[in-house]
Motif scaffolding. Structure first.
Motif, PDB file in Angstrom:
ATOM      1  N   ASP A 171       0.833  -1.206   0.000  1.00 30.18           N
ATOM      2  CA  ASP A 171       0.000   0.000   0.000  1.00 30.18           C
ATOM      3  C   ASP A 171       0.868   1.257   0.000  1.00 30.18           C
ATOM      4  O   ASP A 171       1.534   1.555   0.989  1.00 30.18           O
ATOM      5  CB  ASP A 171      -0.918  -0.001   1.225  1.00 30.18           C
ATOM      6  N   PRO A 172       0.844   2.037  -1.095  1.00 26.24           N
ATOM      7  CA  PRO A 172       1.662   3.251  -1.135  1.00 26.24           C
ATOM      8  C   PRO A 172       1.176   4.315  -0.146  1.00 26.24           C
ATOM      9  O   PRO A 172       1.948   5.184   0.253  1.00 26.24           O
ATOM     10  CB  PRO A 172       1.516   3.735  -2.578  1.00 26.24           C
ATOM     11  N   GLU A 173      -0.075   4.215   0.277  1.00 31.81           N
ATOM     12  CA  GLU A 173      -0.606   5.174   1.249  1.00 31.81           C
ATOM     13  C   GLU A 173      -0.339   4.756   2.694  1.00 31.81           C
ATOM     14  O   GLU A 173      -0.652   5.490   3.631  1.00 31.81           O
ATOM     15  CB  GLU A 173      -2.107   5.370   1.031  1.00 31.81           C
ATOM     16  N   GLU A 174       0.201   3.554   2.874  1.00 29.09           N
ATOM     17  CA  GLU A 174       0.577   3.031   4.190  1.00 29.09           C
ATOM     18  C   GLU A 174      -0.570   3.080   5.200  1.00 29.09           C
ATOM     19  O   GLU A 174      -0.390   3.423   6.363  1.00 29.09           O
ATOM     20  CB  GLU A 174       1.813   3.750   4.724  1.00 29.09           C
ATOM     21  N   ARG A 175      -1.755   2.693   4.739  1.00 26.81           N
ATOM     22  CA  ARG A 175      -2.898   2.615   5.641  1.00 26.81           C
ATOM     23  C   ARG A 175      -2.739   1.408   6.562  1.00 26.81           C
ATOM     24  O   ARG A 175      -2.062   0.445   6.218  1.00 26.81           O
ATOM     25  CB  ARG A 175      -4.194   2.533   4.831  1.00 26.81           C
ATOM     26  N   HIS A 180      -7.175  -2.616   5.553  1.00 27.07           N
ATOM     27  CA  HIS A 180      -7.158  -3.605   4.475  1.00 27.07           C
ATOM     28  C   HIS A 180      -7.994  -4.838   4.826  1.00 27.07           C
ATOM     29  O   HIS A 180      -8.632  -5.425   3.955  1.00 27.07           O
ATOM     30  CB  HIS A 180      -5.717  -3.980   4.131  1.00 27.07           C
TER      31      HIS A 180
END
Length: 194
Positions: A171-175, A180
Motif C-alpha cells: 500500500d503506497p498510502e501506508e494505511r 485492508h
C-alpha cells in the motif's frame, strides 16, 4: 505494579521474537543457536528458556488468545448481532497492531515461507484458535448451525487476513492493516451476497 511486570514481560517476549526473526532472516533457522539468540536479545539463556522452549516458538512468538470478555459478548449474540461483524470484532484484537509494522510483517512472511517447520508449527497454533472460534460459533448459533458453516466462516476470515496482508505490504498510502482487513471483508461480503 502487576501491570508494569506484565508490560516488562511482554516487552521481553517481543524483543526475543524480533531478534529470533532477524537472526532467522539473516542466517536461516538452523544458522544460529539459542545462545546466539539470548545474546542478541540481551537476556540470559535461562531467561530465554523461561520464555520459549525452542527456536521455532521464539521465531513465531506467542500466539494470541481470545479475550474472555469478547468471547462472552460474542456467544451472547453481540456486539453487532451480525455473525460476520461479530466474528470480526472477536478476531481483530488478535492482530496485535503494535507488531504490525510493514517491515516486521514482510520479514515474518519471508521467513515463514522459507521454513517448513515454522509453517507447520504456525498451522498447529492456527488450528487451535480456529477450533476455539468454531466452538464459540456453535455455542452462539445453536445446534441447527452446521459445523461446516462455522469452519468455512473461520477459514474465510483467515483468507481475508492473508489478502489484507498482501495489500498492506504494498500500500503506497501506508494505511493500517485493519483498513485492508475491513476492505477485504467488505469485498467478500459483496461477492458472496452476505
Amino acid at each position: 505494579m502487576i501491570k508494569s511486570a506484565t508490560r516488562r514481560r511482554s516487552e521481553t517476549t517481543d524483543r526475543i521474537t524480533l531478534c529470533a526473526q532477524k537472526l532467522t532472516d539473516e542466517q536461516g533457522l538452523d544458522g544460529f543457536t539459542m545462545d546466539d539468540l539470548a545474546e542478541a536479545a540481551e537476556v540470559s539463556r535461562r531467561t530465554l528458556f523461561n520464555y520459549f522452549p525452542g527456536k521455532v516458538d521464539a521465531v513465531l512468538g506467542l500466539f494470541p488468545v481470545l479475550d474472555a470478555d469478547a468471547v462472552a459478548v460474542f456467544v451472547a449474540g453481540g456486539p453487532h448481532h451480525d455473525l460476520v461483524q461479530d466474528l470480526r470484532a472477536l478476531v481483530v484484537p488478535l492482530l496485535r497492531t503494535e507488531m504490525m509494522e510493514r517491515e516486521t510483517l514482510a520479514r515474518g512472511r519471508r521467513i515463514m515461507l522459507a521454513n517448513p517447520r515454522l509453517i507447520a508449527r504456525a498451522h498447529e497454533c492456527y488450528s487451535e484458535i480456529s477450533a476455539q472460534v468454531v466452538s464459540h460459533i456453535a455455542t452462539r448459533e445453536g445446534p441447527t448451525f452446521a459445523a461446516l458453516r462455522a469452519r468455512v466462516a473461520v477459514s474465510v476470515l483467515a483468507a481475508l487476513f492473508d489478502s489484507a496482508l498482501d495489500e498492506y505490504l504494498v500500500d503506497p498510502e501506508e494505511r493500517p492493516i485493519i483498513f485492508h482487513f475491513d476492505e477485504s471483508l467488505r469485498t467478500a461480503r459483496s461477492l458472496l451476497g452476505a
